[in-house]
Each structure stands twice: as C-alpha cells, then as structure tokens.
Motif scaffolding. Structure first.
Motif, mmCIF file in Angstrom:
data_model
loop_
_atom_site.group_PDB
_atom_site.id
_atom_site.type_symbol
_atom_site.label_atom_id
_atom_site.label_comp_id
_atom_site.label_asym_id
_atom_site.label_seq_id
_atom_site.Cartn_x
_atom_site.Cartn_y
_atom_site.Cartn_z
ATOM 1 N N PHE A 59 0.969 -1.266 -0.403
ATOM 2 C CA PHE A 59 0.523 0.506 0.229
ATOM 3 C C PHE A 59 0.991 1.436 -0.142
ATOM 4 O O PHE A 59 0.255 1.976 0.695
ATOM 5 C CB PHE A 59 -0.655 -0.123 1.597
ATOM 6 C CG PHE A 59 -1.805 -1.073 1.443
ATOM 7 C CD1 PHE A 59 -3.081 -1.331 0.528
ATOM 8 C CD2 PHE A 59 -1.998 -2.420 2.333
ATOM 9 C CE1 PHE A 59 -3.560 -2.239 0.517
ATOM 10 C CE2 PHE A 59 -2.474 -3.271 2.253
ATOM 11 C CZ PHE A 59 -3.901 -3.628 1.512
ATOM 12 N N ASP A 60 2.290 0.997 -0.543
ATOM 13 C CA ASP A 60 3.162 2.041 -0.351
ATOM 14 C C ASP A 60 2.822 3.250 -1.579
ATOM 15 O O ASP A 60 2.627 2.609 -2.726
ATOM 16 C CB ASP A 60 4.745 1.760 -0.501
ATOM 17 C CG ASP A 60 5.029 1.714 0.772
ATOM 18 O OD1 ASP A 60 4.124 1.758 2.100
ATOM 19 O OD2 ASP A 60 5.957 0.827 1.512
ATOM 20 N N VAL A 81 -5.490 0.660 -1.601
ATOM 21 C CA VAL A 81 -5.250 -0.097 -3.058
ATOM 22 C C VAL A 81 -3.966 -0.721 -2.941
ATOM 23 O O VAL A 81 -3.059 -0.056 -2.826
ATOM 24 C CB VAL A 81 -6.433 1.344 -4.242
ATOM 25 C CG1 VAL A 81 -5.113 2.533 -4.010
ATOM 26 C CG2 VAL A 81 -6.378 0.654 -6.014
ATOM 27 N N ARG A 82 -3.858 -1.254 -4.450
ATOM 28 C CA ARG A 82 -2.467 -2.214 -4.017
ATOM 29 C C ARG A 82 -2.697 -2.430 -5.560
ATOM 30 O O ARG A 82 -3.576 -2.848 -6.320
ATOM 31 C CB ARG A 82 -1.875 -3.398 -3.466
ATOM 32 C CG ARG A 82 -2.731 -3.762 -3.291
ATOM 33 C CD ARG A 82 -2.652 -5.297 -2.214
ATOM 34 N NE ARG A 82 -2.722 -6.146 -2.697
ATOM 35 C CZ ARG A 82 -2.358 -7.466 -1.899
ATOM 36 N NH1 ARG A 82 -1.950 -7.568 -1.624
ATOM 37 N NH2 ARG A 82 -3.463 -8.856 -2.478
ATOM 38 N N PRO A 83 -1.084 -2.168 -6.369
ATOM 39 C CA PRO A 83 -1.662 -2.213 -7.536
ATOM 40 C C PRO A 83 -1.022 -3.785 -8.106
ATOM 41 O O PRO A 83 -0.681 -4.792 -7.129
ATOM 42 C CB PRO A 83 -0.277 -2.130 -8.350
ATOM 43 C CG PRO A 83 1.043 -1.749 -7.182
ATOM 44 C CD PRO A 83 -0.322 -1.325 -6.237
ATOM 45 N N LEU A 84 -1.835 -4.397 -8.597
ATOM 46 C CA LEU A 84 -2.112 -6.010 -9.430
ATOM 47 C C LEU A 84 -0.519 -6.504 -10.106
ATOM 48 O O LEU A 84 -0.250 -7.421 -10.395
ATOM 49 C CB LEU A 84 -3.525 -6.076 -10.164
ATOM 50 C CG LEU A 84 -4.496 -6.975 -8.710
ATOM 51 C CD1 LEU A 84 -5.356 -7.139 -8.636
ATOM 52 C CD2 LEU A 84 -3.378 -7.382 -7.285
ATOM 53 N N ASP A 85 -0.796 -5.449 -11.248
ATOM 54 C CA ASP A 85 0.156 -5.154 -12.363
ATOM 55 C C ASP A 85 0.151 -3.794 -12.973
ATOM 56 O O ASP A 85 -0.602 -3.050 -11.790
ATOM 57 C CB ASP A 85 -0.219 -6.890 -13.598
ATOM 58 C CG ASP A 85 -1.865 -5.853 -13.819
ATOM 59 O OD1 ASP A 85 -2.241 -4.749 -14.381
ATOM 60 O OD2 ASP A 85 -2.294 -7.378 -14.328
ATOM 61 N N GLU A 86 0.455 -3.246 -13.947
ATOM 62 C CA GLU A 86 1.105 -2.175 -14.339
ATOM 63 C C GLU A 86 -0.297 -1.479 -15.004
ATOM 64 O O GLU A 86 -0.135 -0.217 -15.109
ATOM 65 C CB GLU A 86 2.491 -2.278 -16.050
ATOM 66 C CG GLU A 86 1.813 -3.038 -16.662
ATOM 67 C CD GLU A 86 2.633 -3.587 -17.770
ATOM 68 O OE1 GLU A 86 2.674 -3.179 -19.489
ATOM 69 O OE2 GLU A 86 3.830 -3.865 -17.597
#
Length: 173
Positions: A59-60, A81-86
C-alpha cells in the motif's frame, strides 16, 4: 444504527462527509479495523485471511494507498488500493464497522481509491468479497463493478466473489 451528525455541504448521498487520511498499513487504527474485519469474516465463513499476512509495502505510495475515514474524532472505516500489475489495481481490506454502516462511508472510501488508481494511470480495478456479504456486493454493483473470474489462486467461487471495473467507466474491461 447510530445516527451520525450532519456535516454542512456534504454530498446528498452522504451525511456527514467523513474526512479521509492516508496512513501506512501498519497504523494502529488500520490494525484495529482490519482485525475487526477478520473477526466478522470468521463469524460469517469460519475462516478468513489474516490481514497481517498482507505486506505493508503493498500500500506504499505513489501507486498504493491506504485510507482511514473519520467523522468528528471517530474512526469509521478503512480501505486500501494496491497494484496488481502495471494496468490493474486491487481494492483491499475495505471495512466500515456496524454502527457506521448505511451512511455512505464505504462508497466515499471506494470513490477516493478509484480516483487515486486512475490518477496513477491504472485502467482496471478489481476486488474480492464474500458471497454472504450482501451489503458489500450491493455497494460494488451500484458502483459499476461486475462479476469476473477469480484472480486469486485457490479461491472457492461458492464463497468468494471477484469483481472488476474499468476505471473511468461503469463496466469492466
């Protein structure tokens, strides 16, 4: 349900308008709320993911973000919210305690996280919730999320529901 005070100028769909604060995932209020979420899930399903197993760095900023919502001096919700991919983000650990439910706080958090993900040029957002969590399923459906295949290995579709939405529209890609 506890009545929350009305905030002048709050959107019609939410009174009062909570304030949201970006915090690290290891913040004490986040830990308290995510453990309460886990306890609810254990009660509903008999099992639940341990929120402490999610890496704090997921979450950074600048792509990730974790929020807590306040009304007056009371913490009334959290979500990240966090990235799963680009191209894809995931909503994670969204929780509003029982007394604060029904006031639009979840929707408010969700909209903040969607805007954040879109500002990071992510084009799709996904989430997972339990089939028995009818309030969450209704919230996500109203917000334009549609069912999609599970994106988490080993999930039981009889228990879990994966949903997705294209950012900037009301339907997933």
């Amino acid at each position: 349900m506890t009545s929350l005070p009305t905030a002048p100028g709050a959107p019609a769909w939410i009174r009062p308008a909570p304030s949201v604060t970006a915090v690290p995932y290891n913040h004490p209020e986040v830990r308290r709320l995510t453990q309460a979420l886990r306890a609810e899930q254990l009660g509903l399903y008999g099992f639940a993911d341990d929120p402490d197993s999610t890496p704090e760095a997921d979450f950074d900023p600048p792509v990730g973000l974790f929020l807590i919502a306040h009304v007056s001096d009371k913490t009334v919700g959290c979500a990240g919210v966090r990235p799963l991919d680009e191209h894809t983000a995931e909503i994670k650990r969204m929780y509003v305690p029982g007394a604060a439910r029904g006031h639009g706080i979840g929707r408010y958090l969700l909209e903040h996280l969607e805007r954040h993900a879109a500002s990071r040029r992510l084009t799709r957002i996904m989430l997972e919730t339990g089939r028995r969590n009818t309030a969450a399923l209704a919230l996500y459906s109203r917000a334009g999320y549609l069912p999609c295949p599970s994106y988490v290995a080993g999930r039981d579709p009889r228990v879990n529901r994966a949903m997705a939405k294209a950012l900037g529209s009301s339907s997933p890609r």
